[in-house]
Structures are given as C-alpha cells and as structure tokens.
Design a protein around this motif. Structure first.
Motif, short mmCIF file in Angstrom:
data_model
loop_
_atom_site.label_atom_id
_atom_site.label_comp_id
_atom_site.label_asym_id
_atom_site.label_seq_id
_atom_site.Cartn_x
_atom_site.Cartn_y
_atom_site.Cartn_z
N ALA A 61 0.83 -1.20 0.00
CA ALA A 61 0.00 0.00 0.00
C ALA A 61 0.87 1.25 0.00
O ALA A 61 0.54 2.26 -0.64
CB ALA A 61 -0.92 -0.01 1.21
N GLN A 62 1.99 1.21 0.69
CA GLN A 62 2.89 2.35 0.72
C GLN A 62 3.53 2.59 -0.63
O GLN A 62 3.92 3.72 -0.96
CB GLN A 62 3.99 2.12 1.77
N GLY A 63 3.63 1.56 -1.45
CA GLY A 63 4.28 1.67 -2.75
C GLY A 63 3.39 2.15 -3.88
O GLY A 63 3.84 2.27 -5.02
N ARG A 64 2.12 2.45 -3.58
CA ARG A 64 1.24 2.98 -4.62
C ARG A 64 1.70 4.37 -5.07
O ARG A 64 2.22 5.15 -4.28
CB ARG A 64 -0.19 3.13 -4.09
N ILE A 65 1.46 4.69 -6.32
CA ILE A 65 1.64 6.07 -6.77
C ILE A 65 0.51 6.92 -6.18
O ILE A 65 0.75 8.01 -5.66
CB ILE A 65 1.60 6.17 -8.31
N SER A 66 -0.70 6.40 -6.27
CA SER A 66 -1.89 7.16 -5.88
C SER A 66 -2.91 6.24 -5.23
O SER A 66 -2.74 5.01 -5.20
CB SER A 66 -2.53 7.80 -7.12
N HIS A 67 -4.00 6.81 -4.75
CA HIS A 67 -5.10 6.02 -4.21
C HIS A 67 -5.72 5.14 -5.28
O HIS A 67 -6.41 4.16 -4.95
CB HIS A 67 -6.18 6.94 -3.61
N GLY A 68 -5.52 5.47 -6.56
CA GLY A 68 -6.17 4.74 -7.64
C GLY A 68 -5.36 3.61 -8.23
O GLY A 68 -5.78 3.00 -9.21
N SER A 107 2.15 8.57 -2.86
CA SER A 107 1.24 9.50 -2.17
C SER A 107 0.94 10.72 -3.04
O SER A 107 1.00 11.86 -2.59
CB SER A 107 1.86 9.94 -0.82
N ALA A 108 0.59 10.44 -4.30
CA ALA A 108 0.35 11.50 -5.28
C ALA A 108 -1.13 11.58 -5.64
O ALA A 108 -1.89 10.61 -5.51
CB ALA A 108 1.17 11.25 -6.54
N GLN A 109 -1.53 12.74 -6.12
CA GLN A 109 -2.88 12.95 -6.61
C GLN A 109 -3.07 12.24 -7.95
O GLN A 109 -2.10 11.92 -8.66
CB GLN A 109 -3.13 14.44 -6.80
N LEU A 110 -4.32 11.99 -8.30
CA LEU A 110 -4.61 11.48 -9.63
C LEU A 110 -4.18 12.52 -10.65
O LEU A 110 -4.27 13.73 -10.40
CB LEU A 110 -6.10 11.18 -9.79
N PRO A 111 -3.70 12.11 -11.82
CA PRO A 111 -3.20 13.08 -12.81
C PRO A 111 -4.21 14.14 -13.16
O PRO A 111 -3.87 15.32 -13.32
CB PRO A 111 -2.85 12.21 -14.01
N TRP A 112 -5.49 13.73 -13.31
CA TRP A 112 -6.51 14.71 -13.72
C TRP A 112 -7.00 15.56 -12.54
O TRP A 112 -7.85 16.42 -12.72
CB TRP A 112 -7.68 14.01 -14.40
#
Length: 354
Positions: A61-68, A107-112
């Motif tokens: 889970a920590q390795g995700r770019i984003s929540h999506g 821990s980044a926002q979705l691109p859009w």
C-alpha cells in the motif's frame, strides 16, 4: 526477424512482437482492479496484442503512486485479477503484470486532479526513498529506508510475485524505471547513501539484483521475467543514470534470470529536457541488445506500423511496446497485420468483419 514472427520466452511463445505497454489507469479502489481494467486490458487482447501487461501494480500500500493504483499486496486483489487474466488469455494474448513501488513519487494525486503530492486532507501516507531527497519542490520529503526497510521492500516484491502466479499471470515485469523506487536506488541523483546500497555502481544496483533473485525464488523457471529500466535520466552533463550504466545493469541481471529489458527513459527529474520524437528511445534498446546480448523491448512514440516493423527487422529490439497509440487504437495489432499482409485470426464473434 519480422514484426509478426513468434518470440520464444522460456516456455511461452508470443504469437508476434507487438506488446501492450503498462499504462496506469488510476481507477482502482483499495488496489482492486474492476470492470474498467477488464475492459481496458481485455479490449487490447481482443485487438490482437501478443502480450498485455498491466499497469504498475503496487507491491505494498505504501508503494502505490496514488489512491487509484492497482495492487497485489493482499489476497483480495488476487481474486479481483483472476477474471481479468482469464479474459486476456481466452482472447489469445499472454497476461503479464508489472510489479512496482513508487518510492518518493508515492502519495500522489490522480493526474486529472493535479498530479502533485496529496494534501493533508487527501489521506496522504509516508513516502520512502534511498535518501531524504524529495522528487521536486512541493513534494513530500521521503524517509530514507534503513536496511530492514530495504529487505521489507524485497520481501514485498517476492510476496507479490507469488500472488501474481496465484492470479494466473504468465509473465512478470519489474519496474525499475521512471523515477520510481528501484530507479531511485540506481540513480546517483536520488541515491546519496554511504552504506552497501549507495555509492558505487554495484551498491546502487544491489536492491535491483536482490529483488530479481527474490522474485525468481517464487516465480517458476519456465515463466519469463522482464525488467523495465530508464536508460537515461536525461540529466545535464550525463550526471545521473545513463546508457553506459544501463548496459552494465543488463549484463548483471541476465544471469539472474531476466529474459528481456524493456527500455524506456526519464522520470527521475521533474524538469528534464527530453528530445522527444518518433522512436527516440529505440537507440537505447538497440545498444543494450547489442552490448549486453539480451532481448530488449522498444517503446516511446512508436505510432506507425512500418516504424514498428523496421525496429524488429533491423534488429534494434525483439518486441515493440505500444502505449498511447494503443489507447487511440486498441486494434493496432490487427491494423498492423493487415498493413503487412499477415493473417491473424479474429475472434469468432468479429469474423464477419474480416
């Protein structure tokens, strides 16, 4: 060689050399792929691709770019992937998964929604990296992984590889490109450690070699393992990771069980000047293939059938991976076959159109 020649990869045979590149969809919930991923990946399999590789799929889970992001850090995700894998395979394509850890670009926002670091009210999480260096101004400052943390990352890749097998995937690609965690260890721009995981070339590549060995412990010998790298950071004065080091890395990992180097570039520097143009990364794939004596994949602004055919015919790469062109045209492989006067069998449901 020609674009529609088959390619042997251990016990698998790609029916031709056109592959769907991993493309993040940022549309999962709690790491679970859903109907969007079924349609997205399934339509490219129906479109005639030889191999369909999932988006960067997080090993924790920590390795995700984003929540999506999609994941393979728990068994519920295994079950969610199974019907997607079955459909891809039933449509004649090989199903591959790209395993990844985003490191300091996590821990980044979705691109859009902006694409920057998540704000305090957007449920951010602690990011990690080789060194305490943020990706860019305004990004979270990561924690430097200690040796126990590094070994946990290695263990997470191993566990996710085991889950990938349980989900039915036939090929794994390890993501060591685009400024994500494994690439962060490779590049001296992001890795300023003084322990056995930093400094010298062998030290900076150590975690990549450990991840490969760990995955090979649980990934069957008869199934292929690919490695995606950024051949260069595009840093001024060639100050970061570069093509010479990429050749050396390819030479190191081939004996460890890597079957193909998927050659991209960039992603380490937020403001790098990249000479983007048709096939701009192909020379990197050609050089690694030639000097490291390992199969390579070419990717990056390959949009024309004749262009893809020339890459294979000239021996510059063993496969061509399409990304944005396959978003514009999921049936690129079928269009390529028609252009090159090669017959590939359509789904019986679509036979009336051929």
């Amino acid at each position: 060689m020609n674009l529609f020649d088959p390619l042997a990869q251990r016990s698998l045979a790609l029916r031709h050399r056109l592959v769907i590149s991993p493309m993040c969809q940022y549309s999962a919930t709690d790491g679970l792929p859903d109907n969007w991923h079924l349609v997205h990946l399934g339509s490219r399999a129906v479109g005639g691709a030889a191999l369909v590789i999932t988006e960067a799929t997080a090993v924790s889970a920590q390795g995700r770019i984003s929540h999506g992001d999609t994941g393979l850090w728990n068994d519920a995700q295994v079950e969610a992937w199974k019907p997607i894998v079955r459909f891809v395979q039933s449509s004649g394509a090989i199903a591959g998964v790209q395993l990844a850890h985003a490191g300091r670009k996590s821990s980044a926002q979705l691109p859009w929604e902006g694409g920057g670091s998540l704000a305090a009210d957007q449920a951010p999480w602690t990011t990690v990296a080789p060194s305490v260096i943020p990706f860019d101004a305004g990004w979270h400052t990561p924690q430097a992984l200690d040796e126990a943390g590094i070994q946990q990352v290695v263990a997470d890749f191993r566990a996710s590889a085991r889950r990938a097998l349980a989900a039915g995937f036939q090929l794994i690609e390890l993501h060591a490109a685009h400024g994500y965690l494994l690439h962060q260890f490779l590049s001296p721009l992001s890795n300023q450690r003084t322990d056995p995981y930093g400094g010298s070339f062998d030290n900076r590549t150590r975690i990549v070699r450990e991840v490969i060995s760990a995955v090979r412990e649980v990934w069957p010998a008869e199934l292929p393992l690919w490695l995606r790298i950024s051949a260069t950071d595009w840093a001024e004065n060639d100050a970061g990771w570069n093509i010479e080091q990429s050749v050396q890395l390819a030479q190191q990992v081939k004996p460890l069980g890597v079957d193909l180097i998927d050659v991209s570039s960039g992603g380490m520097l937020a403001h790098a000047k990249i000479p983007v143009g048709p096939g701009y990364q192909v020379p990197f794939a050609a050089r690694i293939r030639r000097e490291a004596d390992i199969a390579t994949g070419a990717v990056g602004m390959i949009t024309e059938v004749e262009q893809a055919q020339a890459i294979i015919a000239n021996g510059e790469a063993d496969v061509v991976l399409t990304a944005r062109e396959s978003l514009r045209d999921p049936y690129f492989a079928r269009r390529a076959a028609k252009t090159l006067d090669v017959k590939i069998t359509p789904p019986v449901q679509y036979g009336r159109a051929w």
